[in-house]
Design a protein around this motif. Structure first.
Motif, PDB file in Angstrom:
ATOM      1  N   PRO A   1       0.812  -1.217   0.000  1.00 32.75           N
ATOM      2  CA  PRO A   1       0.000   0.000   0.000  1.00 32.75           C
ATOM      3  C   PRO A   1       0.843   1.262   0.000  1.00 32.75           C
ATOM      4  CG  PRO A   1       0.034  -1.003   2.177  1.00 32.75           C
ATOM      5  CD  PRO A   1       0.710  -1.973   1.255  1.00 32.75           C
ATOM      6  N   GLN A   2       0.241   2.363  -0.422  1.00 29.06           N
ATOM      7  CA  GLN A   2       0.953   3.645  -0.488  1.00 29.06           C
ATOM      8  C   GLN A   2       1.391   4.139   0.891  1.00 29.06           C
ATOM      9  OE1 GLN A   2       1.793   5.304  -3.256  1.00 29.06           O
ATOM     10  NE2 GLN A   2       0.940   3.682  -4.532  1.00 29.06           N
ATOM     11  N   SER A   3       0.715   3.651   1.938  1.00 30.74           N
ATOM     12  CA  SER A   3       1.015   4.132   3.287  1.00 30.74           C
ATOM     13  C   SER A   3       2.369   3.638   3.808  1.00 30.74           C
ATOM     14  CB  SER A   3      -0.088   3.673   4.258  1.00 30.74           C
ATOM     15  OG  SER A   3      -0.210   2.264   4.239  1.00 30.74           O
ATOM     16  N   ILE A   4       2.907   2.580   3.186  1.00 28.07           N
ATOM     17  CA  ILE A   4       4.203   2.065   3.617  1.00 28.07           C
ATOM     18  C   ILE A   4       5.315   2.959   3.055  1.00 28.07           C
ATOM     19  CG2 ILE A   4       5.840   0.155   3.441  1.00 28.07           C
ATOM     20  CD1 ILE A   4       3.573  -1.764   3.446  1.00 28.07           C
ATOM     21  N   ASN A   5       6.139   3.482   3.946  1.00 24.91           N
ATOM     22  CA  ASN A   5       7.218   4.365   3.514  1.00 24.91           C
ATOM     23  C   ASN A   5       8.513   3.940   4.196  1.00 24.91           C
ATOM     24  OD1 ASN A   5       8.655   6.475   2.406  1.00 24.91           O
ATOM     25  ND2 ASN A   5       8.015   7.962   3.963  1.00 24.91           N
ATOM     26  N   ILE A   6       9.115   2.863   3.688  1.00 30.28           N
ATOM     27  CA  ILE A   6      10.347   2.331   4.241  1.00 30.28           C
ATOM     28  C   ILE A   6      11.485   2.664   3.283  1.00 30.28           C
ATOM     29  CG2 ILE A   6      11.567   0.244   4.962  1.00 30.28           C
ATOM     30  CD1 ILE A   6       8.847  -0.993   5.588  1.00 30.28           C
ATOM     31  N   THR A   7      12.481   3.383   3.788  1.00 28.82           N
ATOM     32  CA  THR A   7      13.596   3.819   2.955  1.00 28.82           C
ATOM     33  C   THR A   7      14.304   2.620   2.319  1.00 28.82           C
ATOM     34  OG1 THR A   7      13.911   5.658   4.494  1.00 28.82           O
ATOM     35  CG2 THR A   7      15.677   5.220   2.939  1.00 28.82           C
ATOM     36  N   TYR A   8      14.692   2.783   1.064  1.00 31.11           N
ATOM     37  CA  TYR A   8      15.423   1.770   0.289  1.00 31.11           C
ATOM     38  C   TYR A   8      14.601   0.512  -0.003  1.00 31.11           C
ATOM     39  CZ  TYR A   8      19.277   4.601   2.087  1.00 31.11           C
ATOM     40  OH  TYR A   8      20.089   5.640   2.450  1.00 31.11           O
ATOM     41  N   SER A   9      13.280   0.659  -0.061  1.00 32.27           N
ATOM     42  CA  SER A   9      12.454  -0.506  -0.381  1.00 32.27           C
ATOM     43  C   SER A   9      11.625  -0.229  -1.632  1.00 32.27           C
ATOM     44  CB  SER A   9      11.527  -0.847   0.786  1.00 32.27           C
ATOM     45  OG  SER A   9      10.538   0.155   0.960  1.00 32.27           O
ATOM     46  N   LEU A  10      11.334  -1.306  -2.362  1.00 33.76           N
ATOM     47  CA  LEU A  10      10.395  -1.274  -3.483  1.00 33.76           C
ATOM     48  C   LEU A  10       9.292  -2.265  -3.166  1.00 33.76           C
ATOM     49  CD1 LEU A  10      12.660  -1.215  -6.681  1.00 33.76           C
ATOM     50  CD2 LEU A  10      11.232   0.640  -5.801  1.00 33.76           C
ATOM     51  N   GLY A  11       8.096  -1.771  -2.967  1.00 32.70           N
ATOM     52  CA  GLY A  11       7.030  -2.656  -2.532  1.00 32.70           C
ATOM     53  C   GLY A  11       7.412  -3.293  -1.212  1.00 32.70           C
ATOM     54  N   TYR A  12       7.268  -4.601  -1.149  1.00 35.88           N
ATOM     55  CA  TYR A  12       7.660  -5.333   0.055  1.00 35.88           C
ATOM     56  C   TYR A  12       9.053  -5.945  -0.078  1.00 35.88           C
ATOM     57  CZ  TYR A  12       2.984  -5.140   2.165  1.00 35.88           C
ATOM     58  OH  TYR A  12       1.809  -4.723   2.757  1.00 35.88           O
ATOM     59  N   ILE A  13       9.910  -5.339  -0.895  1.00 36.96           N
ATOM     60  CA  ILE A  13      11.266  -5.850  -1.081  1.00 36.96           C
ATOM     61  C   ILE A  13      12.265  -4.815  -0.570  1.00 36.96           C
ATOM     62  CG2 ILE A  13      12.998  -6.608  -2.752  1.00 36.96           C
ATOM     63  CD1 ILE A  13      10.698  -7.580  -4.512  1.00 36.96           C
ATOM     64  N   TYR A  14      13.090  -5.204   0.397  1.00 34.92           N
ATOM     65  CA  TYR A  14      14.079  -4.301   0.988  1.00 34.92           C
ATOM     66  C   TYR A  14      15.377  -4.447   0.213  1.00 34.92           C
ATOM     67  CZ  TYR A  14      16.639  -1.720   4.564  1.00 34.92           C
ATOM     68  OH  TYR A  14      17.395  -0.796   5.228  1.00 34.92           O
ATOM     69  N   LEU A  15      15.752  -3.407  -0.535  1.00 36.98           N
ATOM     70  CA  LEU A  15      16.829  -3.496  -1.514  1.00 36.98           C
ATOM     71  C   LEU A  15      18.220  -3.781  -0.926  1.00 36.98           C
ATOM     72  CD1 LEU A  15      15.746  -0.667  -3.982  1.00 36.98           C
ATOM     73  CD2 LEU A  15      15.342  -3.124  -4.143  1.00 36.98           C
ATOM     74  N   PRO A  16      18.637  -3.148   0.196  1.00 36.82           N
ATOM     75  CA  PRO A  16      19.972  -3.484   0.734  1.00 36.82           C
ATOM     76  C   PRO A  16      20.103  -4.967   1.066  1.00 36.82           C
ATOM     77  CG  PRO A  16      19.168  -1.451   1.707  1.00 36.82           C
ATOM     78  CD  PRO A  16      18.015  -2.031   0.942  1.00 36.82           C
ATOM     79  N   ALA A  17      19.051  -5.534   1.652  1.00 40.75           N
ATOM     80  CA  ALA A  17      19.085  -6.961   1.970  1.00 40.75           C
ATOM     81  C   ALA A  17      19.132  -7.795   0.697  1.00 40.75           C
ATOM     82  CB  ALA A  17      17.857  -7.343   2.804  1.00 40.75           C
ATOM     83  N   LEU A  18      18.351  -7.409  -0.295  1.00 39.08           N
ATOM     84  CA  LEU A  18      18.310  -8.147  -1.561  1.00 39.08           C
ATOM     85  C   LEU A  18      19.697  -8.219  -2.204  1.00 39.08           C
ATOM     86  CD1 LEU A  18      17.034  -9.456  -4.049  1.00 39.08           C
ATOM     87  CD2 LEU A  18      16.386  -7.161  -4.840  1.00 39.08           C
ATOM     88  N   VAL A  19      20.359  -7.070  -2.319  1.00 39.20           N
ATOM     89  CA  VAL A  19      21.656  -7.015  -3.003  1.00 39.20           C
ATOM     90  C   VAL A  19      22.729  -7.774  -2.231  1.00 39.20           C
ATOM     91  CG1 VAL A  19      23.504  -5.498  -3.777  1.00 39.20           C
ATOM     92  CG2 VAL A  19      21.115  -4.842  -4.154  1.00 39.20           C
ATOM     93  N   LEU A  20      22.853  -7.491  -0.926  1.00 36.25           N
ATOM     94  CA  LEU A  20      23.948  -8.065  -0.145  1.00 36.25           C
ATOM     95  C   LEU A  20      23.754  -9.554   0.125  1.00 36.25           C
ATOM     96  CD1 LEU A  20      24.523  -5.125   2.347  1.00 36.25           C
ATOM     97  CD2 LEU A  20      25.893  -5.740   0.352  1.00 36.25           C
ATOM     98  N   VAL A  21      22.527  -9.951   0.446  1.00 35.30           N
ATOM     99  CA  VAL A  21      22.256 -11.369   0.691  1.00 35.30           C
ATOM    100  C   VAL A  21      22.480 -12.177  -0.577  1.00 35.30           C
ATOM    101  CG1 VAL A  21      20.451 -13.059   1.228  1.00 35.30           C
ATOM    102  CG2 VAL A  21      20.687 -11.007   2.625  1.00 35.30           C
ATOM    103  N   THR A  22      22.013 -11.649  -1.710  1.00 40.32           N
ATOM    104  CA  THR A  22      22.165 -12.370  -2.982  1.00 40.32           C
ATOM    105  C   THR A  22      23.627 -12.555  -3.344  1.00 40.32           C
ATOM    106  OG1 THR A  22      20.047 -11.530  -3.816  1.00 40.32           O
ATOM    107  CG2 THR A  22      21.611 -12.349  -5.436  1.00 40.32           C
TER     108      THR A  22
END
Length: 268
Positions: free
Chosen positions: A205-226
């Motif tokens: 939803p638009q109400s979610i405002n988490i820095t460095y995220s796209l939708g329900y995907i947290y980008l720093p975790a995605l890049v580093l974990v991968t």
């Protein structure tokens, strides 16, 4: 750079290394391992608990894509993927993924955690037993493959796995050779995880405002974990050849139980 940020970045690198090693060691995609640990790290970061389970599921699915893609391609090169079966179940997977995403984003994360823990306990039980379904006389056809695809899609969206546990059982029950069942399951898992990942990417939803995220995907975790997991997969795979299959199953079973307990502790 903020010391807290450096700490969390190091946590994600370490998490990826652990997941990659265990994925290579135990032959699992990593989602079942990633979700409970991501929930713990997200909790320490202060991410809203109302969305933390969905964020962990979406991020875990995205992280699992390279591993499942590599696995599917490797099995395909060995001729172990029955693409006709993949085509049969894919429409059901698409429908199931949509249903799973709708359920996931509209229920309390605590219920998702309970369902995840229940599923992982089932996997652990299977690892400690030698039970296998008896094969039926006729191979899988038509409507049953659509229903199985729906189930795999829902499970993938709700607990961040490609459904390999049920898929392999289902295929062997339908007289598919075990090696081809494993290879076909990896391709089916890639389809399921890809569709579910896109669902989490576009469903927040638009109400979610988490820095460095796209939708329900947290980008720093995605890049580093991968990145770190891909490096460690071959190491785990190498170690796995020195351990008997029974011991590998027992290790996976214990890990499933411990991570389920850890997830429930973090959520409740």
């Amino acid at each position: 750079m903020d010391m807290d940020l450096i700490f969390y970045l190091m946590m994600y690198v370490s998490l990826g290394a652990v997941v990659g090693f265990l994925s290579g060691l135990l032959g699992v995609g990593g989602g079942g391992i990633l979700v409970p640990l991501l929930v713990s790290i997200f909790t320490y970061q202060g991410i809203d608990k109302d969305n933390i389970m969905q964020m962990a599921l979406g991020t875990s699915l995205a992280c699992s894509l390279p591993i499942t893609a590599t696995s599917a391609y490797s099995h395909h090169r060995k001729g172990a993927v029955l693409w006709q079966i993949v085509k049969l179940v894919s429409p059901g997977i698409a429908l199931g993924s949509l249903m799973g995403i709708i359920i996931s984003v509209n229920i309390d994360g605590k219920y998702l955690a309970l369902f995840f823990a229940f599923f992982m306990m089932m996997v652990a039980l299977k690892m400690f037993s030698n039970w296998q379904p008896k094969s039926k006389e006729k191979p899988m056809l038509g409507f049953s493959s659509i229903i199985s695809g729906v189930c795999i899609g829902i499970i993938s969206a709700l607990i961040s796995v490609g459904g390999a546990f049920f898929t392999i059982l289902y295929l062997t029950y339908n007289n598919i050779d075990l090696k081809k069942a494993i290879g076909t399951s990896s391709a089916i898992g890639f389809v399921a995880i890809t569709l579910a990942t896109f669902g989490y990417l576009f469903s927040s939803p638009q109400s979610i405002n988490i820095t460095y995220s796209l939708g329900y995907i947290y980008l720093p975790a995605l890049v580093l974990v991968t990145l770190s997991s891909v490096i460690m997969v071959p190491v785990g795979a190498s170690v796995s050849h020195d351990l008997p299959n029974k011991r590998l199953k027992q290790i996976l079973g214990v890990i499933c139980v411990l991570l389920s307990i850890k997830l429930l502790y973090s959520m409740f």
